[in-house]
Design a protein around this motif. Structure first.
Motif, PDB file in Angstrom:
ATOM      1  N   CYS A 395      23.284 -17.929  24.196  1.00 46.07           N
ATOM      2  CA  CYS A 395      22.167 -18.705  24.753  1.00 46.07           C
ATOM      3  C   CYS A 395      21.116 -18.980  23.682  1.00 46.07           C
ATOM      4  O   CYS A 395      20.554 -20.078  23.624  1.00 46.07           O
ATOM      5  N   MET A 396      20.866 -18.009  22.825  1.00 38.40           N
ATOM      6  CA  MET A 396      19.866 -18.195  21.771  1.00 38.40           C
ATOM      7  C   MET A 396      20.320 -19.227  20.750  1.00 38.40           C
ATOM      8  O   MET A 396      19.501 -19.948  20.179  1.00 38.40           O
ATOM      9  N   LEU A 397      21.626 -19.329  20.499  1.00 32.62           N
ATOM     10  CA  LEU A 397      22.120 -20.380  19.607  1.00 32.62           C
ATOM     11  C   LEU A 397      21.830 -21.761  20.181  1.00 32.62           C
ATOM     12  O   LEU A 397      21.467 -22.696  19.448  1.00 32.62           O
ATOM     13  N   VAL A 398      21.987 -21.898  21.485  1.00 35.77           N
ATOM     14  CA  VAL A 398      21.737 -23.184  22.139  1.00 35.77           C
ATOM     15  C   VAL A 398      20.236 -23.460  22.225  1.00 35.77           C
ATOM     16  O   VAL A 398      19.769 -24.574  21.948  1.00 35.77           O
ATOM     17  N   VAL A 399      19.474 -22.435  22.594  1.00 35.32           N
ATOM     18  CA  VAL A 399      18.024 -22.590  22.744  1.00 35.32           C
ATOM     19  C   VAL A 399      17.370 -22.954  21.418  1.00 35.32           C
ATOM     20  O   VAL A 399      16.357 -23.674  21.387  1.00 35.32           O
TER      21      VAL A 399
END
Length: 867
Positions: A395-399
């Motif tokens: 999720c942090m990669l996308v965010v």
């Protein structure tokens, strides 16, 4: 041929051929396949090198590194970043705009702290440079020259140092790769010959042609200086790794030669940070005479020091500056804009932390930690924490991408993910270092909250191909690390169902499966979801809403929205809108957004994402220089397309020698019987038939047809929307112009200006002069005389190709359009000339997009080549 068509003709000189168009269309796919192939080869190479070492060996060597060695590596890293700053220093010398070193050094640090993570090369820090340099007085052209200069000279410098390295260490590099050393030496010698040739060409005039393109080179002393800067940077960054490596028998100079070859091959691979490629070369060479596990441990520590540490420092600096500004404490020019770099810095750092979360989820925790956790944490909580932490990493990669674009939704998502990850990292492995980094980023996000002010949902963003490749690379690395960490564990199907405190391999397998499934779900949802915004012509409700916004802002040309031939995209709160047209795969927004400026950033982002979601390229046509930072924020590049003539009416009159020609022409028009009149909007219907006759005569005389998009057409609804200025001769209307005004009286302009073939020759100049006097009497501030296409393009040897092609067409393109004559006519009024830009994605996109703009204006390809 219209002025807008003439602008498009500037791109025809550089129109890409079929092969280049095909490569441009499929470049993302080809790049992805190339990166995948490189990663596959690197995986095989690293698997071979690491066949006899274990994950525990690497951890042991990492813990054995002394603090003195780490301190030396940090000092060499600092020296490397100082060396990198001289790329910008020399670029500013080259364009003749030197700045104090403190400002340049801070800009360079932020740019490379972000750029090194995304991949070697100064281009990745271009947006950061814009945010720093623009408030210091540099315009878009200057900053574009800096980025181009830094990129070109960095490439020449790294190529030169890599070639020299190949000449000296060809045997050491060729042996593990099983290729002849003579082949590498020949390649190195060839590059050296090319560089020497460039220096000679630079001394003789500074211009060379490659594949039909002209390359302007800096003077020899600047070129040599850049090579020396590259050498200094390579020496310092290489020394930062050398002090961490075990004794391999390689002296520092010999290792630097190996290091530059590894860096050069990493750059050529296009893999972010050269990950894998760079490491494989270092292990292949140094690992022949030193322990491979020690080399691998040093490489991991080097990545943390040279990449992660500067990024963390940049995040702290940006947060501190923002907190300083919140406290209203004084700060210098550079520090006042340092906070604006926070989104780029925090985006890169969030991506790194997401990667760390994923990698930590596929690696085992120590036995002592598991023993401690077994006493206080139930097994289901441990298992859930491990699994959820890995998904949060994805999720942090996308965010991270949303943070780069200042999305408020991304800020909230990142803050939630980081808060949850802090708790989970402690529950799954008491990972206090990982938790500390998460706390740092969370605090930085809180301090820089004001920078994430775009009210767009995170789910609205579309991941670019480069971002998808980056996420794919992380997942591939996680798979490789999983196999390496558990190389001594035999795989069985029962591993998936084993739940116990010491069962680290099953836990890591499930974590990787969760990451993969989450990535597939997100990717599938992205591909299958419907477009949020489809381009359609405005509805009756839209056409009723737009005029109210137009009247309350100052730009007169906003009235072109009344033509009804452009789609309208309104902001979420309805206070602003973008008017745009669609041609092929191009969405073209005309001008900057219309409405209050505080609504622009979110609206620009919404337009760009809507275009990309529809599979189109977003373009902004004729935008003002003071707004270019908004377009840089969404990844668009600015190209100058001409200048707009703006007449300050507060000081306009016909007295004095400067306007003697206007005064004489105005007097002659009056003697010839020309009479100027402004017809109010409610009286226009009575003269509409006369205006039609003048318009038909003008179109027939010029063998032209109606244009659209950036020009109005003779349609009753459009003509009846505003007052009309007319010229009468012997009682008959012989010329007219529809007036574009707003209630603010900030500026006035005209759109359609047409003359009967029998009108006196001085009619056009008489009409313009009369309009200037009329609007001055009505207390308008500015009268906009319109664009002078391709005017004001740079003649500097450092000017980019776009400027040189446009300048050539401006000076020699009379057969296409009277560029010089148009500017000379407007220059009679002594206006202010303000540049206008074309904001568009990079690569081959500008030429293709400008051709689509020309087709929009002319009503199709046929209209481009005809009047």
């Amino acid at each position: 041929m219209s002025a807008e068509n003439a602008e498009a003709a500037a791109a025809s000189e550089d129109e890409p051929g079929p092969i280049r168009r095909w490569l441009g269309r499929w470049r993302h796919v080809l790049t992805g396949l190339g990166v995948a192939a490189i990663l596959g080869l690197v995986w095989l190479a690293l698997s071979h090198f690491a066949a006899e070492i274990t994950y525990a060996d690497v951890l042991r060597e990492l813990s054995a590194t002394s603090w003195a060695e780490i301190g030396l590596a940090v000092l060499w890293t600092f020296a490397s970043f100082v060396a990198l700053s001289f790329y910008d220093v020399s670029a500013l010398w080259f364009i003749g705009r030197p700045l104090p070193y403190t400002q340049v050094g801070l800009t360079s640090f932020f740019a490379y702290a972000v750029g090194n993570v995304a991949g070697f090369g100064p281009l990745t820090g271009g947006a950061v440079r814009y945010h720093f340099y623009a408030p210091l007085g540099l315009d878009a052209e200057d900053i574009g020259k800096i980025v181009a200069f830094v990129t070109a000279t960095f490439t020449i410098g790294i190529a030169t140092i890599t070639a020299l390295g190949l000449l000296f260490v060809a045997d050491a590099v060729a042996a593990p790769l099983n290729i002849p050393s003579s082949l590498l030496q020949m390649a190195g010698a060839a590059v050296c010959v090319v560089v020497i040739g460039l220096i000679v060409i630079s001394a003789r005039g500074g211009e060379a042609r490659f594949f039909g393109r002209t390359l302007r080179l800096p003077r020899p002393h600047i070129l040599v200086l850049q090579i020396l800067v590259a050498a200094l940077d390579m020496f310092c960054s290489g020394a930062a790794l050398w002090v961490l490596l075990p004794d391999s028998g390689l002296s520092l100079p010999a290792f630097i030669a190996v290091y530059v070859v590894a860096v050069g091959l990493g750059v050529l691979s296009h893999v972010p940070g050269g990950i894998g490629v760079f490491d494989a070369v270092i292990i292949a060479v140094v690992g022949r005479t030193a322990s491979v596990d020690q080399v691998l441990g040093a490489l991991i520590l080097y990545r943390a020091i040279y990449y992660l540490l500067p990024l963390a420092v940049a995040a702290l600096a940006a947060s501190a500056v923002t907190a300083h500004r919140m406290a209203r404490a004084p700060s210098g020019d550079a520090l006042r804009v340092a906070a604006r770099a926070a989104p780029a810095v925090l985006s890169a750092l969030t991506f790194c932390l997401g990667t760390i979360l994923i990698l930590s989820s596929v690696t085992p925790a120590s036995g002592e930690v598991l023993s401690l956790l077994s006493r206080y944490v139930p097994l289901p909580v441990l298992e859930a924490s491990h699994f959820l932490a890995s998904v949060l990493g994805l999720c942090m990669l996308v965010v991270a991408r949303g943070l780069a674009f200042r999305l408020s939704g991304a800020w909230w998502a990142a803050l939630f993910a980081i808060g949850a990850a802090i708790v989970l990292s402690l529950l799954k492995a008491v990972a206090y270092v990982e938790g500390g980094l998460l706390v740092l980023v969370g605090a930085a996000l809180i301090f820089t909250r004001a920078q994430f002010n775009r009210p767009s949902l995170l789910t609205h963003q579309v991941l670019s191909p480069a971002w998808v490749i980056g996420i794919g690379s992380v997942l591939a690395a996680a798979l490789a690390v999983l196999f390496f960490a558990y190389s001594e564990v035999d795989y069985t199907h029962q591993l998936w169902w084993q739940f116990e405190f010491t069962g680290e391999a099953p836990r890591s397998l499930r974590a990787l499966l969760g990451i993969t499934l989450a990535a597939l779900v997100f990717g599938g949802w992205t591909l299958l979801r419907h477009a949020r915004y489809l381009a359609t012509l405005p509805s009756a409700e839209d056409m009723a809403r737009a005029p109210a916004i137009i009247e309350m802002q100052g730009r007169a040309d906003a009235n072109l929205a009344r033509t009804g031939d452009k789609s309208l995209m309104f902001s979420e709160d309805g206070r602003a809108f973008i008017m745009y047209g669609v041609r092929a795969r191009t969405w073209v927004a005309l001008f900057d957004p219309i409405g209050p400026e505080d609504a622009w950033p979110a609206l620009i982002w919404r337009f760009v994402e809507a275009a990309r979601e529809a599979g189109a390229r977003p373009v902004f046509y004729q935008v003002a220089p003071e707004n270019l930072a908004l377009y840089a924020d969404v990844g668009l590049h600015a190209f100058k397309i001409g200048e707009e003539a703006r007449l300050d009416l507060t000081g306009f009159d016909l007295t004095g020698s400067r306007r003697a020609t206007l005064r004489q022409t105005y007097a002659r028009g009056q003697r010839d019987g020309l009479f100027f009149e402004v017809v109010p909007r409610d009286a226009v219907p009575a003269i509409l038939a006369d205006l039609r006759a003048v318009s038909d005569s003008w179109l027939d005389h010029h063998k032209a047809r109606e244009k659209r998009f950036s020009l109005g057409a003779f349609t009753p609804d459009y003509l009846l929307a505003q007052p009309v200025a007319v010229l009468r001769h012997e009682g008959r209307i012989v010329a007219f112009a529809n007036l574009l005004t707003t209630e603010t009286r900030e500026e006035a302009s005209i759109d359609l200006m047409r003359f009967h073939k029998d009108a006196p020759k001085v009619a056009m100049e008489f009409l313009f002069t009369s309009l200037c006097l009329h609007f001055k009497a009505q207390d308008y501030h500015w009268f906009v005389l319109g664009m002078a296409p391709l005017s004001g393009l740079s003649t500097s040897p450092a000017a980019p190709l776009w400027h040189r092609v446009g300048r050539t067409l401006f000076e020699r393109g009379e057969r296409f359009y009277n560029f010089r004559g148009l500017r000379a006519f407007k220059a009679k009024f002594s206006p202010h000339w303000q540049p206008r830009y074309f904001a568009v994605p990079g690569g081959l996109e500008p030429a293709i997009a400008l051709a689509d703009v020309a087709a929009l204006i002319s009503g199709g390809i046929k209209g481009v080549i005809a009047k």
